[in-house]
Design an enzyme around this catalytic site. Structure first.
Site: not given
Length: 484
Positions: A190, A152, A140, A119
């Site tokens: 993130n 992702e 991801h 991540s």
């Protein structure tokens, strides 16, 4: 590229979910764990997840059997030799992942694509450990993988042409929406989410507003699925701390340094829901105020005050003007500059209406507790949820929202991800009602730019300075971002 046989290394909650996603899409899956005990745990996770789907009517018993029948479980990595794609979902420790990829590189056929579900760690560093860096990507998934629609797809500077496209196409085959991004710490979700959460902790540490008030402001006022502290507890404070450390290691930006309070809670073992206590314990967030007695006299001042006056009048409360117990000052700040013009500065409370449900109440250094309490009670009478805060630029909502929007603009302007991919990532990955660019255009580019200028002037945080692209568009009179 034909992906028909997929390997998944690591069958914890995330890995088992990823294996289920591939099996549901009709692919053969080889699930690998370190030992028989962990393998049995992974099998149990698969069986329980698909069993719940049957109970909810989302799968038939026969479909569940077919899905489980496509999954072969093993403790031998050598069984991955014929896989077309191998994705790892082991703990977020770079050394572990590098060691695994070195091993997979020697096991798998040369054309196999190797993917990491990291991540936030460097996909480039993982790829460099292999003899096939051009065929290593980030893939991801979000937890729970069978439910969350976002993936992702992360490319590096050496990723071979066609690999990212093929993997993105595979994600579509899985029923997912793929967003393609460059290899930067945190990728899209993130990298935008965690600084916002860390900033919320900083506001609480600085005493700008309390935990419950911040959560209420962002959930009810902005319409997010949950407030930042509730979300931190759900993610895990240790996980959030680790991601912030990775971001800081890459950027060396002060705002990416994990909050001292976050570090303190992690050190104490208070990790959120997984440990039973984090920012919250057994109690739940609740609106500010405890229902104190209502004031006898109040006044309202400032631009846009008519709406609030009308709300209070409809509830049977009329402004009194001179001699008021509390003076509600709308919109303008610093509120204290208006307070000092009053005969009794202690009676003034700043009011910022957020949508039609929340009122931020800004107390100055001179505001009395009685005036602050009276203002909170009046907001309840007006049908608004009060959020108590200090007289600081942006109060709560804008102080948290605008830097997040600014980060998204910088991300796009750097060529890191497209506007549409960034918006899709935040909507699908976080459940936000709108992506950052949709939000920017809804609020107005000039309003956000000016709000960032105010934040920068007060906090002197470089990241709060408006992104050059935002500044230029406002100067040019644009109301939307150009889609390339």
């Amino acid at each position: 590229m034909a992906f028909e046989r997929v390997g998944v290394v690591g069958l914890g909650t995330m890995g088992a979910g990823i294996a289920e996603v591939f099996a549901r899409a009709g692919l053969r899956v080889i699930g690998v764990e370190a030992d028989a005990e962990m393998l049995a745990r992974g099998r149990g996770l698969l069986e329980r997840s698909t069993g719940r789907a049957v109970d909810k009517g989302k799968l038939t018993g026969a479909e569940r059997d077919e899905i489980l029948g496509r999954v072969t479980l093993t403790t031998s990595r050598a069984d991955l030799r014929d896989a077309d794609l191998v994705i790892e979902a082991i703990p977020e420790i770079l050394d572990y992942k590098v060691s695994l990829f070195e091993d997979l590189d020697g096991i798998c056929k040369p054309e196999t694509v190797l993917a990491t579900n990291t991540s936030s760690l460097s996909v480039t560093a993982i790829a460099a450990a292999t003899g096939r860096p051009g065929r290593v990507v980030g893939l991801h998934f979000f937890n729970p993988a069978p439910v969350m629609r976002l993936v992702e797809v992360v490319s590096t500077v050496v990723t071979e042409p066609g690999v990212v496209g093929a993997v993105s196409e595979l994600a579509g085959r899985l029923g997912k929406t793929a967003v393609t991004v460059g290899d930067r710490a945190g990728f899209v979700v993130n990298r935008l989410l965690l600084p916002y959460l860390n900033h919320a902790v900083a506001l609480m540490e600085q005493g700008v507003a309390g935990r419950d008030d911040i959560d209420l402001a962002m959930k009810v006022g902005v319409g997010l699925p949950m407030g930042p502290f509730t979300l931190l507890d759900l993610i895990g404070l240790d996980t959030s701390y680790e991601v912030m450390e990775v971001l800081f290691d890459e950027t060396r930006e002060r705002r990416h340094a994990p909050s001292p309070l976050l570090r303190e809670l992690v050190t104490a073992g208070l990790l959120g829901r997984k440990s039973g206590r984090g920012f919250y314990g057994e109690e739940r967030a609740h609106p500010s105020g405890a229902g104190r007695s209502l004031p006898i006299a109040f006044d309202v001042a400032g631009p846009g005050s008519e709406e609030l006056v009308a709300r209070l009048a409809a509830a049977g409360f009329e402004r009194s003007g001179e001699g008021a117990d509390v003076v509600l000052r709308l919109a303008d700040r610093p509120v204290v500059e208006h307070a000092v013009r009053l005969r009794d500065p202690a009676t003034m409370v700043g009011v910022h209406l957020v949508g039609d449900q929340v009122a931020e109440l800004a107390s100055t250094a001179l505001t009395s507790d009685a005036a602050a309490d009276a203002a909170a009670d009046l907001m309840k009478v007006a049908g608004l949820s009060p959020v108590s805060c200090k007289d600081r630029a942006g109060f709560v909502v804008d102080a948290l929202l605008y830097p997040y929007l600014n980060d998204a603009v910088r991300m796009h302007d750097a060529g890191y991800a497209s506007i549409d991919d960034i918006d899709a990532a935040m909507r699908l990955g976080c459940g936000y009602p709108a992506g950052p660019f949709q939000t920017l255009e809804s609020l107005g580019l000039a309003r956000v730019r000016d709000g960032l200028r105010a934040l920068y002037a007060e906090y002197r945080e470089p990241a709060f300075a408006p992104a050059p692209l935002l500044d230029q568009l406002v100067t040019a009179g644009a109301s939307e971002f150009p889609r390339r």
